[in-house]
Design a protein around this motif. Structure first.
Motif, PDB file in Angstrom:
ATOM      1  N   LEU A  34       7.596  39.798  29.811  1.00 53.95           N
ATOM      2  CA  LEU A  34       8.290  38.520  28.341  1.00 53.95           C
ATOM      3  C   LEU A  34       8.965  37.448  29.537  1.00 53.95           C
ATOM      4  CD1 LEU A  34       8.480  40.979  25.091  1.00 53.95           C
ATOM      5  CD2 LEU A  34       6.770  39.316  25.423  1.00 53.95           C
ATOM      6  N   ARG A  35       9.724  37.824  30.126  1.00 51.30           N
ATOM      7  CA  ARG A  35      11.202  37.417  30.622  1.00 51.30           C
ATOM      8  C   ARG A  35      10.471  36.746  32.468  1.00 51.30           C
ATOM      9  NH1 ARG A  35      15.143  42.424  32.529  1.00 51.30           N
ATOM     10  NH2 ARG A  35      15.951  40.862  33.288  1.00 51.30           N
ATOM     11  N   ALA A  36       9.105  36.828  32.611  1.00 50.05           N
ATOM     12  CA  ALA A  36       8.865  36.075  33.871  1.00 50.05           C
ATOM     13  C   ALA A  36       8.703  34.709  33.874  1.00 50.05           C
ATOM     14  CB  ALA A  36       7.760  36.783  34.477  1.00 50.05           C
ATOM     15  N   PRO A  37       8.273  34.182  32.090  1.00 47.70           N
ATOM     16  CA  PRO A  37       7.775  32.549  32.830  1.00 47.70           C
ATOM     17  C   PRO A  37       9.462  31.831  32.770  1.00 47.70           C
ATOM     18  CG  PRO A  37       6.462  33.677  30.572  1.00 47.70           C
ATOM     19  CD  PRO A  37       7.527  34.834  31.298  1.00 47.70           C
ATOM     20  N   ARG A  38       9.032  30.858  33.224  1.00 47.30           N
ATOM     21  CA  ARG A  38      10.271  29.636  34.117  1.00 47.30           C
ATOM     22  C   ARG A  38      10.424  29.562  32.374  1.00 47.30           C
ATOM     23  NH1 ARG A  38       8.539  25.524  38.351  1.00 47.30           N
ATOM     24  NH2 ARG A  38       8.626  26.828  39.139  1.00 47.30           N
ATOM     25  N   ALA A  39       9.421  29.234  31.610  1.00 45.56           N
ATOM     26  CA  ALA A  39      10.436  28.258  29.942  1.00 45.56           C
ATOM     27  C   ALA A  39      11.156  29.572  29.613  1.00 45.56           C
ATOM     28  CB  ALA A  39       8.823  28.729  28.928  1.00 45.56           C
ATOM     29  N   MET A  40      11.617  31.079  29.817  1.00 51.23           N
ATOM     30  CA  MET A  40      12.014  32.207  29.650  1.00 51.23           C
ATOM     31  C   MET A  40      13.456  31.807  29.795  1.00 51.23           C
ATOM     32  SD  MET A  40      10.814  33.817  26.647  1.00 51.23           S
ATOM     33  CE  MET A  40      12.045  34.899  26.319  1.00 51.23           C
ATOM     34  N   ARG A  41      13.576  31.362  31.165  1.00 46.60           N
ATOM     35  CA  ARG A  41      14.990  31.563  31.780  1.00 46.60           C
ATOM     36  C   ARG A  41      15.304  30.196  30.941  1.00 46.60           C
ATOM     37  NH1 ARG A  41      11.725  33.283  36.167  1.00 46.60           N
ATOM     38  NH2 ARG A  41      10.773  31.562  36.760  1.00 46.60           N
ATOM     39  N   TYR A  42      14.547  28.966  30.963  1.00 47.93           N
ATOM     40  CA  TYR A  42      15.039  27.705  30.338  1.00 47.93           C
ATOM     41  C   TYR A  42      16.244  27.951  28.954  1.00 47.93           C
ATOM     42  CZ  TYR A  42      13.013  24.752  33.749  1.00 47.93           C
ATOM     43  OH  TYR A  42      12.398  24.764  35.483  1.00 47.93           O
ATOM     44  N   VAL A  43      15.111  28.805  28.619  1.00 45.70           N
ATOM     45  CA  VAL A  43      15.603  29.159  27.283  1.00 45.70           C
ATOM     46  C   VAL A  43      17.246  30.012  27.467  1.00 45.70           C
ATOM     47  CG1 VAL A  43      15.426  30.511  24.558  1.00 45.70           C
ATOM     48  CG2 VAL A  43      13.131  28.974  25.770  1.00 45.70           C
ATOM     49  N   ALA A  44      17.034  30.686  27.860  1.00 44.27           N
ATOM     50  CA  ALA A  44      18.318  31.638  28.179  1.00 44.27           C
ATOM     51  C   ALA A  44      19.424  30.905  28.219  1.00 44.27           C
ATOM     52  CB  ALA A  44      18.308  33.018  29.067  1.00 44.27           C
ATOM     53  N   PHE A  45      19.780  29.697  29.072  1.00 41.59           N
ATOM     54  CA  PHE A  45      20.626  29.022  29.053  1.00 41.59           C
ATOM     55  C   PHE A  45      20.339  28.036  28.302  1.00 41.59           C
ATOM     56  CE2 PHE A  45      19.461  30.558  33.730  1.00 41.59           C
ATOM     57  CZ  PHE A  45      20.952  31.368  34.410  1.00 41.59           C
ATOM     58  N   GLY A  46      19.557  27.887  27.852  1.00 36.87           N
ATOM     59  CA  GLY A  46      19.611  26.629  27.086  1.00 36.87           C
ATOM     60  C   GLY A  46      19.768  26.947  25.517  1.00 36.87           C
ATOM     61  N   LEU A  47      19.279  28.243  24.717  1.00 39.83           N
ATOM     62  CA  LEU A  47      20.457  28.395  23.946  1.00 39.83           C
ATOM     63  C   LEU A  47      21.308  28.916  23.373  1.00 39.83           C
ATOM     64  CD1 LEU A  47      19.522  29.693  20.747  1.00 39.83           C
ATOM     65  CD2 LEU A  47      18.867  31.320  21.536  1.00 39.83           C
ATOM     66  N   PRO A  48      22.114  29.759  24.622  1.00 40.26           N
ATOM     67  CA  PRO A  48      24.092  29.509  24.332  1.00 40.26           C
ATOM     68  C   PRO A  48      24.322  28.045  24.432  1.00 40.26           C
ATOM     69  CG  PRO A  48      23.026  31.367  25.612  1.00 40.26           C
ATOM     70  CD  PRO A  48      22.037  30.196  25.025  1.00 40.26           C
ATOM     71  N   LEU A  49      23.702  26.994  25.068  1.00 43.84           N
ATOM     72  CA  LEU A  49      24.194  25.486  25.565  1.00 43.84           C
ATOM     73  C   LEU A  49      23.975  24.942  24.237  1.00 43.84           C
ATOM     74  CD1 LEU A  49      25.665  23.494  26.777  1.00 43.84           C
ATOM     75  CD2 LEU A  49      22.981  22.658  27.887  1.00 43.84           C
TER      76      LEU A  49
END
Length: 327
Positions: A34-49
């Protein structure tokens, strides 16, 4: 005897070590997936921002200059009276300058509920899409064949994937809510008022927050169920739209009470801090949200309505995954 050459995963297949795949290994593997896709990393940073930007925007949209707001109200009221005299219209006896006053302050005891509801509603929509991606991304690449071979007990695989997707969406919502509230308090202290923040207020806000976290989890499950049923994320998105639209028409055809079970009305009812608002005390005119408020749709009714949408999809998806071939 004829041999079945269909591509499928034997339900009694065991782990290469001789036993079933350990559940902890399954959970770790699914979390990495679930954490592998690049989009997930974007969400992990983008949601708090995005949450921080939304919270800080209250500092820009509000100010404590009530004197200026009253001057503006006086001007608009004077213009209203002038226009009424010009057109020979009689003004209502109850009309005063107060009707033209808009408080520019951020009043935490009233506005925070709407802002938290806005955040949770946006996350609920995102959770449906996330559930679809979590449930549908491995079918087109045929990774599901490998997953089912490693964990032949399909029920456990289905439930584990569902729980992890739901848990991640709920955790993200919980974190976003905890990040937003201090920012709203900052806006209230610097650009508004914190009056009225008593125990009753905090109990209502915490209740709305917890209901929002649970709602996001249920809608993530809906997206996951649709994707596991259709076995393709893009198809799940189209089918989900048709499913909700068709269900809305069915409920609407059963009269005003049935029309309340529009998904928008259900979400509003779940996140509404005031379950029932008399029509005389509300500015709401029309729409599913008004139906939810003005009749008697409570938060419990809202959850029941969401489950009416969710449970059939989840059961059919589970049946198809555990009882049909994986191809």
């Amino acid at each position: 005897m004829a041999t079945d050459h269909r591509v499928s995963t034997p339900l009694r297949q065991r782990h290469p070590a001789g036993g079933p795949l350990p559940w902890r290994r399954l959970v770790r593997a699914e979390l990495r997936r679930l954490r592998a896709p690049r989009a997930m990393r974007y969400v992990a940073f983008g949601l708090p921002l995005a949450t921080i930007v939304f919270g800080l925007s209250k500092l820009l949209l509000h100010d404590a200059d009530t004197a200026g707001a009253w001057r503006s109200a006086d001007e608009r009221y004077a213009q209203f009276l002038s226009d009424a005299r010009s057109y020979g219209l009689a003004t209502a006896s109850g009309t005063s300058v107060k009707n033209f006053f808009h408080d520019p302050r951020y009043l935490m005891d009233t506005l925070s509920f709407g802002d938290l509801r806005t955040l949770v509603t946006a996350l609920a929509a995102a959770a449906v899409v996330f559930g679809m991606v979590a449930g549908g991304s491995d079918w087109s690449s045929r990774v599901m064949l490998t997953l089912a071979a490693a964990e032949p007990r399909r029920f456990r695989l289905f439930v584990t994937r569902a729980l992890l997707a739901t848990g991640l969406s709920m955790a993200a919502t919980a974190g976003a809510g905890l990040l937003l509230v201090p920012l709203l308090l900052l806006a209230a202290r610097t650009r508004g008022s914190t009056a009225g923040l008593d125990g009753v207020y905090w109990a209502a806000l915490v209740s709305q927050y917890l209901r929002g976290v649970l709602l996001v989890g249920l809608l993530c499950l809906l997206g996951y169920g649709l994707a596991m049923l259709t076995r393709k994320a893009s198809t799940a998105l189209a089918i989900g739209f048709l499913y909700l639209a068709g269900a809305d028409q069915i409920f609407a055809g059963r009269g005003p009470r049935g029309a309340e079970y529009d998904m928008d009305g259900l979400i509003f009812a779940v996140l509404n801090e005031k379950p029932v608002v008399p029509m005389a005390e509300s500015d709401c005119i029309a729409g599913p949200g008004c139906e939810a408020v003005h009749v008697d749709l409570t938060a419990a009714d809202g959850f029941v309505g969401v489950l009416i949408y969710l449970v059939p999809v989840l059961l059919v998806a589970l049946w198809r995954f555990t009882r049909t071939d994986i191809t």
